[in-house]
Design a protein around this motif. Structure first.
Motif, PDB file in Angstrom:
ATOM      1  N   TYR A  43       0.840  -1.188   0.000  1.00 16.20           N
ATOM      2  CA  TYR A  43       0.000   0.000   0.000  1.00 16.20           C
ATOM      3  C   TYR A  43       0.873   1.236   0.000  1.00 16.20           C
ATOM      4  O   TYR A  43       1.867   1.306   0.725  1.00 16.20           O
ATOM      5  N   TRP A  44       0.530   2.206  -0.820  1.00 13.20           N
ATOM      6  CA  TRP A  44       1.189   3.504  -0.805  1.00 13.20           C
ATOM      7  C   TRP A  44       0.121   4.585  -0.853  1.00 13.20           C
ATOM      8  O   TRP A  44      -0.982   4.372  -1.335  1.00 13.20           O
ATOM      9  N   ARG A  45       0.462   5.735  -0.329  1.00 11.96           N
ATOM     10  CA  ARG A  45      -0.420   6.902  -0.362  1.00 11.96           C
ATOM     11  C   ARG A  45       0.434   8.111  -0.672  1.00 11.96           C
ATOM     12  O   ARG A  45       1.506   8.276  -0.095  1.00 11.96           O
ATOM     13  N   GLU A  73       6.033  -0.622 -10.584  1.00  3.98           N
ATOM     14  CA  GLU A  73       4.959   0.317 -10.890  1.00  3.98           C
ATOM     15  C   GLU A  73       4.193   0.673  -9.621  1.00  3.98           C
ATOM     16  O   GLU A  73       4.036  -0.154  -8.729  1.00  3.98           O
ATOM     17  N   TRP A  74       3.718   1.917  -9.583  1.00  9.91           N
ATOM     18  CA  TRP A  74       2.859   2.384  -8.516  1.00  9.91           C
ATOM     19  C   TRP A  74       1.467   2.482  -9.146  1.00  9.91           C
ATOM     20  O   TRP A  74       1.206   3.345  -9.981  1.00  9.91           O
ATOM     21  N   GLY A 109       4.621  -0.604   6.176  1.00 11.09           N
ATOM     22  CA  GLY A 109       3.819   0.601   6.175  1.00 11.09           C
ATOM     23  C   GLY A 109       4.424   1.744   5.386  1.00 11.09           C
ATOM     24  O   GLY A 109       3.727   2.618   4.891  1.00 11.09           O
ATOM     25  N   ASP A 110       5.743   1.750   5.236  1.00  6.04           N
ATOM     26  CA  ASP A 110       6.397   2.864   4.541  1.00  6.04           C
ATOM     27  C   ASP A 110       6.903   2.500   3.148  1.00  6.04           C
ATOM     28  O   ASP A 110       7.650   3.252   2.544  1.00  6.04           O
ATOM     29  N   GLY A 111       6.510   1.339   2.609  1.00  9.30           N
ATOM     30  CA  GLY A 111       6.943   0.987   1.263  1.00  9.30           C
ATOM     31  C   GLY A 111       7.060  -0.501   1.066  1.00  9.30           C
ATOM     32  O   GLY A 111       6.324  -1.288   1.646  1.00  9.30           O
ATOM     33  N   ALA A 112       8.017  -0.880   0.238  1.00 14.91           N
ATOM     34  CA  ALA A 112       8.230  -2.290  -0.089  1.00 14.91           C
ATOM     35  C   ALA A 112       9.708  -2.535  -0.348  1.00 14.91           C
ATOM     36  O   ALA A 112      10.422  -1.654  -0.822  1.00 14.91           O
ATOM     37  N   LEU A 134      11.240   0.463  -2.313  1.00 14.19           N
ATOM     38  CA  LEU A 134      10.282   1.320  -3.000  1.00 14.19           C
ATOM     39  C   LEU A 134       9.541   2.156  -1.968  1.00 14.19           C
ATOM     40  O   LEU A 134       9.224   1.673  -0.887  1.00 14.19           O
ATOM     41  N   ALA A 135       9.244   3.402  -2.331  1.00 12.01           N
ATOM     42  CA  ALA A 135       8.507   4.292  -1.446  1.00 12.01           C
ATOM     43  C   ALA A 135       7.518   5.099  -2.275  1.00 12.01           C
ATOM     44  O   ALA A 135       7.673   5.220  -3.497  1.00 12.01           O
ATOM     45  N   PRO A 136       6.509   5.675  -1.632  1.00 11.98           N
ATOM     46  CA  PRO A 136       5.548   6.502  -2.364  1.00 11.98           C
ATOM     47  C   PRO A 136       6.259   7.585  -3.180  1.00 11.98           C
ATOM     48  O   PRO A 136       7.370   8.004  -2.858  1.00 11.98           O
TER      49      PRO A 136
END
Length: 148
Positions: A43-45, A73-74, A109-112, A134-136
């Motif tokens: 999950y990203w926001r 990809e996001w 919670g902060d990425g992958a 990976l991060a938002p």
């Protein structure tokens, strides 16, 4: 059997064949045949953009010396107003150098964190492992490059 009844049966069979052919051609267009693996989750926001999931795609290329391309990809979640769409895309592994398998992903919670492993395309005995964070916002940190 009457001619009218025989015609209806032939019409139904022809209709089924047309639907089958249309279904087959539709399915061929959905996924590129060179796609070897897709892993999606997490999950990203991102402010001003929305929210969604991460997706990692491994694409195979070549025939004599097969190599892989890996793309992160996001994916923006779809809504009642529209379909899901890709808002960021980053190539993690360039094609032509390595042949890798399905990625392993650990979500937080902060990425992958993404790990891909395989071999060097022109040195099949040489194994490689690559790590990315990976991060938002389409951000990627290379934690361990494939050639290290």
């Amino acid at each position: 059997m009457s001619i009218a009844k025989g015609g209806r049966i032939l019409g139904k069979l022809f209709g089924c064949l047309v639907l089958f052919a249309a279904h087959e051609s539709f399915a061929e267009g959905l996924v590129d045949p060179d796609v070897m693996a897709v892993v999606e989750g997490g999950y990203w926001r991102e402010d001003g953009i929305g929210e969604g999931s991460y997706r990692i795609i491994v694409v195979s290329q070549g025939f004599e010396h097969v190599s892989s391309r890996v793309v992160a990809e996001w994916k923006l979640a779809g809504s009642e107003k529209g379909r899901a769409r890709i808002v960021h895309s980053v190539e993690l592994v360039k094609g032509g150098v390595y042949s890798v398998g399905a990625p392993e992903i650990e979500f937080s919670g902060d990425g992958a964190r993404v790990e891909v492993g395989g071999t060097a395309t022109f040195s099949p005995g040489t194994t490689v492992v690559c790590h990315f964070a990976l991060a938002p916002g389409g951000k990627v940190d290379v934690l361990k490059a494939c050639g290290e």
